[in-house]
Design a protein around this motif. Structure first.
Motif, PDB file in Angstrom:
ATOM      1  N   CYS A  10       0.839  -1.198   0.000  1.00  0.00           N
ATOM      2  CA  CYS A  10       0.000   0.000   0.000  1.00  0.00           C
ATOM      3  C   CYS A  10       0.875   1.249   0.000  1.00  0.00           C
ATOM      4  N   SER A  11       0.589   2.166  -0.919  1.00  0.00           N
ATOM      5  CA  SER A  11       1.381   3.399  -1.033  1.00  0.00           C
ATOM      6  C   SER A  11       0.639   4.626  -0.524  1.00  0.00           C
ATOM      7  N   LYS A  12      -0.700   4.548  -0.445  1.00  0.00           N
ATOM      8  CA  LYS A  12      -1.481   5.711  -0.016  1.00  0.00           C
ATOM      9  C   LYS A  12      -2.842   5.261   0.488  1.00  0.00           C
ATOM     10  N   ILE A  13      -3.338   5.954   1.529  1.00  0.00           N
ATOM     11  CA  ILE A  13      -4.670   5.677   2.066  1.00  0.00           C
ATOM     12  C   ILE A  13      -5.434   6.993   2.179  1.00  0.00           C
ATOM     13  N   VAL A  14      -6.669   6.988   1.707  1.00  0.00           N
ATOM     14  CA  VAL A  14      -7.540   8.151   1.833  1.00  0.00           C
ATOM     15  C   VAL A  14      -8.771   7.720   2.622  1.00  0.00           C
ATOM     16  N   MET A  15      -8.968   8.305   3.800  1.00  0.00           N
ATOM     17  CA  MET A  15     -10.122   7.979   4.634  1.00  0.00           C
ATOM     18  C   MET A  15     -11.250   8.960   4.360  1.00  0.00           C
ATOM     19  N   ASN A  16     -12.445   8.424   4.157  1.00  0.00           N
ATOM     20  CA  ASN A  16     -13.634   9.229   3.877  1.00  0.00           C
ATOM     21  C   ASN A  16     -13.382  10.268   2.779  1.00  0.00           C
ATOM     22  N   PRO A  17     -13.081   9.803   1.564  1.00  0.00           N
ATOM     23  CA  PRO A  17     -12.840  10.746   0.462  1.00  0.00           C
ATOM     24  C   PRO A  17     -14.095  11.566   0.165  1.00  0.00           C
ATOM     25  N   GLN A  18     -13.879  12.762  -0.355  1.00  0.00           N
ATOM     26  CA  GLN A  18     -15.010  13.641  -0.662  1.00  0.00           C
ATOM     27  C   GLN A  18     -15.917  13.024  -1.725  1.00  0.00           C
ATOM     28  N   GLU A  19     -15.294  12.428  -2.740  1.00  0.00           N
ATOM     29  CA  GLU A  19     -16.064  11.751  -3.780  1.00  0.00           C
ATOM     30  C   GLU A  19     -16.141  10.268  -3.444  1.00  0.00           C
ATOM     31  N   LYS A  20     -17.320   9.816  -3.052  1.00  0.00           N
ATOM     32  CA  LYS A  20     -17.506   8.413  -2.670  1.00  0.00           C
ATOM     33  C   LYS A  20     -17.672   7.546  -3.913  1.00  0.00           C
ATOM     34  N   THR A  21     -17.167   6.341  -3.838  1.00  0.00           N
ATOM     35  CA  THR A  21     -17.329   5.354  -4.901  1.00  0.00           C
ATOM     36  C   THR A  21     -18.385   4.342  -4.478  1.00  0.00           C
ATOM     37  N   LYS A  22     -19.341   4.096  -5.350  1.00  0.00           N
ATOM     38  CA  LYS A  22     -20.380   3.126  -5.031  1.00  0.00           C
ATOM     39  C   LYS A  22     -19.803   1.719  -5.168  1.00  0.00           C
ATOM     40  N   ILE A  23     -19.829   0.966  -4.074  1.00  0.00           N
ATOM     41  CA  ILE A  23     -19.312  -0.403  -4.087  1.00  0.00           C
ATOM     42  C   ILE A  23     -20.443  -1.332  -4.516  1.00  0.00           C
ATOM     43  N   GLU A  24     -20.322  -1.869  -5.717  1.00  0.00           N
ATOM     44  CA  GLU A  24     -21.364  -2.734  -6.264  1.00  0.00           C
ATOM     45  C   GLU A  24     -20.804  -4.108  -6.591  1.00  0.00           C
ATOM     46  N   ALA A  25     -21.593  -5.135  -6.307  1.00  0.00           N
ATOM     47  CA  ALA A  25     -21.201  -6.500  -6.637  1.00  0.00           C
ATOM     48  C   ALA A  25     -21.382  -6.723  -8.135  1.00  0.00           C
ATOM     49  N   PRO A  26     -20.359  -7.213  -8.848  1.00  0.00           N
ATOM     50  CA  PRO A  26     -20.535  -7.515 -10.274  1.00  0.00           C
ATOM     51  C   PRO A  26     -21.575  -8.616 -10.454  1.00  0.00           C
ATOM     52  N   ASP A  27     -22.315  -8.561 -11.550  1.00  0.00           N
ATOM     53  CA  ASP A  27     -23.386  -9.541 -11.747  1.00  0.00           C
ATOM     54  C   ASP A  27     -23.519 -10.017 -13.188  1.00  0.00           C
ATOM     55  N   LYS A  28     -22.519  -9.732 -14.022  1.00  0.00           N
ATOM     56  CA  LYS A  28     -22.597 -10.142 -15.422  1.00  0.00           C
ATOM     57  C   LYS A  28     -21.571 -11.231 -15.731  1.00  0.00           C
ATOM     58  N   GLY A  29     -21.919 -12.088 -16.670  1.00  0.00           N
ATOM     59  CA  GLY A  29     -21.002 -13.127 -17.108  1.00  0.00           C
ATOM     60  C   GLY A  29     -21.424 -14.513 -16.665  1.00  0.00           C
ATOM     61  N   LYS A  30     -20.815 -15.509 -17.272  1.00  0.00           N
ATOM     62  CA  LYS A  30     -21.077 -16.901 -16.924  1.00  0.00           C
ATOM     63  C   LYS A  30     -20.484 -17.202 -15.549  1.00  0.00           C
ATOM     64  N   ILE A  31     -21.299 -17.704 -14.634  1.00  0.00           N
ATOM     65  CA  ILE A  31     -20.832 -17.977 -13.273  1.00  0.00           C
ATOM     66  C   ILE A  31     -20.003 -19.254 -13.245  1.00  0.00           C
ATOM     67  N   VAL A  32     -18.773 -19.147 -12.762  1.00  0.00           N
ATOM     68  CA  VAL A  32     -17.866 -20.288 -12.640  1.00  0.00           C
ATOM     69  C   VAL A  32     -17.121 -20.180 -11.312  1.00  0.00           C
ATOM     70  N   THR A  33     -16.586 -21.295 -10.855  1.00  0.00           N
ATOM     71  CA  THR A  33     -15.693 -21.271  -9.693  1.00  0.00           C
ATOM     72  C   THR A  33     -14.288 -20.939 -10.178  1.00  0.00           C
ATOM     73  N   LYS A  34     -13.408 -20.670  -9.246  1.00  0.00           N
ATOM     74  CA  LYS A  34     -12.008 -20.386  -9.603  1.00  0.00           C
ATOM     75  C   LYS A  34     -11.380 -21.589 -10.290  1.00  0.00           C
ATOM     76  N   LYS A  35     -11.682 -22.793  -9.793  1.00  0.00           N
ATOM     77  CA  LYS A  35     -11.136 -24.018 -10.388  1.00  0.00           C
ATOM     78  C   LYS A  35     -11.623 -24.186 -11.816  1.00  0.00           C
ATOM     79  N   GLU A  36     -12.921 -23.965 -12.039  1.00  0.00           N
ATOM     80  CA  GLU A  36     -13.482 -24.102 -13.382  1.00  0.00           C
ATOM     81  C   GLU A  36     -12.875 -23.070 -14.330  1.00  0.00           C
TER      82      GLU A  36
END
Length: 296
Positions: free
Chosen positions: A244-270
Motif C-alpha cells: 500500500c502506497s497511499k490511504i484516503v479515509m472518507n474521500p469527498q467523492e464516494k465510490t459506489k461499491i457494487e457486486a458484479p453480476d454479469k457473465g457466466k458464473i464459474v468457480t475459480k477451479k473451473e
C-alpha cells in the motif's frame, strides 16, 4: 513509566476515535497498492534456452501486466479491488496484448457479511463471473511490527492451496503421449502391482506473509486477502507482492461499491481449467506452425 503510560493512552484514544469514524454513517476508505509479480522468463522459450538479452526483452514486454497499481475501496462490510487505469501506461508505445490482458485479474468484490467473493473477468472476449464462498485463512498472529507510512503494522502468516496458473504445465497432447508411454511400460513390467491405488495429485501450497494495521480496524485487504483485525497494507504470496502506497479515509467523492453480476458464473477451479484449455490450444497451434515451417 509516565512516558509509556501516555503513549498507551494516546494509542487507545486514537483507536477509539478511528472506530467511531468507522461506525459513522457512510464511512468509506481507499487504499492504493502497487503489485509486482516475478516470473522465470526462461519458461517462455518454447523448449529453447533464452539468453540474457532475450530474457530482458521478454521482461520489458511483460512488465505492463507483471507490475500494476490497484485501488481498494472499502467500508465495514464490503470492498472492491480494481486496477487503477489512470496509472496504466503502454510499454514502448504499444498497448497490452490480448494474451497479457486476458490474464490480468478483473474487479474483485468481497462481502464480509455474506462471505461472498466475486470477480468480474473477461477472457478472450468472453465474460465470466468467478464466484466463491470466502474461506477464512488460518492466520498465525506474529509479534513483529513495522511502520508502513504513518501506520503501525503487525505481521501475520498463513498458507493456502495455490490457485495460480501453472505456466510450466505441458499441453494435453504431451500429457496424453506421456500417459500412453507410461501405460505401455506398465504392461511390460512385472514390478507394477495391479492392486496399487493411483496416487493423488499433490496440492501445491503457498506461504502468505501479511502486514495489517489495527489503526484502521476493518477486516479487509487487497485481492482475495482478508480476515485480520485491521486493514492489510502489505502481502506477499508466492511470486506476487502488494504494498500500500497511499490511504484516503472518507474521500469527498464516494465510490459506489457494487457486486458484479454479469457473465457466466464459474468457480475459480473451473475458470483455471478454461484457461488451461486455451493454453493447450495456443501451444498446439504454435507447434503445428513450427512443424509447417520446418517442413518448408
Amino acid at each position: 513509566m509516565k512516558t509509556i503510560f501516555f503513549k498507551t493512552f494516546f494509542v487507545l484514544i486514537f483507536l477509539f476515535f478511528n472506530s467511531a469514524v468507522l461506525f459513522a454513517q457512510g464511512f468509506q476508505g481507499k487504499a492504493y497498492y502497487f503489485s509486482k509479480t516475478t516470473m522465470d522468463m526462461s519458461r517462455f522459450g518454447g523448449g529453447r534456452q533464452l539468453n540474457e538479452q532475450q530474457k530482458k526483452e521478454m521482461e520489458t514486454r511483460m512488465k505492463q501486466w507483471l507490475e500494476r497499481t490497484y485501488v481498494l475501496t472499502f467500508n465495514k462490510e464490503e470492498s472492491i479491488f480494481v486496477e487503477d487505469e489512470k496509472l496504466e501506461a503502454p510499454v514502448g508505445g504499444r498497448g497490452p496484448s490480448m494474451w497479457g490482458s486476458s490474464f490480468s485479474p478483473g474487479p474483485q468484490y468481497k462481502n464480509l457479511k455474506t462471505n461472498i467473493f466475486l470477480q468480474d473477468q473477461e477472457f478472450f472476449g468472453k465474460q465470466f463471473l468467478i464466484k466463491e464462498v470466502m474461506q477464512p485463512l488460518e492466520w498465525k498472529m506474529g509479534t513483529e511490527s513495522k511502520q508502513i507510512g504513518q501506520y503501525t503494522c503487525f505481521k501475520a502468516s498463513a498458507s493456502k492451496p495455490s490457485t495460480e496458473i501453472n505456466w510450466t504445465r505441458t499441453s494435453r497432447s504431451e500429457r496424453d503421449n506421456n500417459a500412453e508411454k507410461k501405460t505401455d511400460s506398465t504392461k511390460t513390467s512385472n514390478v507394477a502391482s495391479t492392486n496399487e491405488e493411483p496416487k493423488e495429485e499433490e496440492i501445491e501450497m503457498i506461504e502468505i506473509e501479511a502486514w495489517y494495521t489495527p489503526m484502521i480496524p476493518v477486516s479487509q485487504g487487497p485481492g482475495e486477502y482478508w480476515g485480520l483485525p485491521g486493514l492489510i497494507l502489505e502481502v506477499s504470496a508466492g511470486n506476487t507482492s502488494m504494498l500500500c502506497s497511499k490511504i484516503v479515509m472518507n474521500p469527498q467523492e464516494k465510490t459506489k461499491i457494487e457486486a458484479p453480476d454479469k457473465g457466466k458464473i464459474v468457480t475459480k477451479k473451473e475458470y483455471n481449467e478454461i484457461i488451461n484449455e486455451k493454453m493447450d490450444e495456443f501451444r498446439n497451434n504454435r507447434g503445428r506452425g513450427d512443424n509447417g515451417r520446418s517442413r518448408g
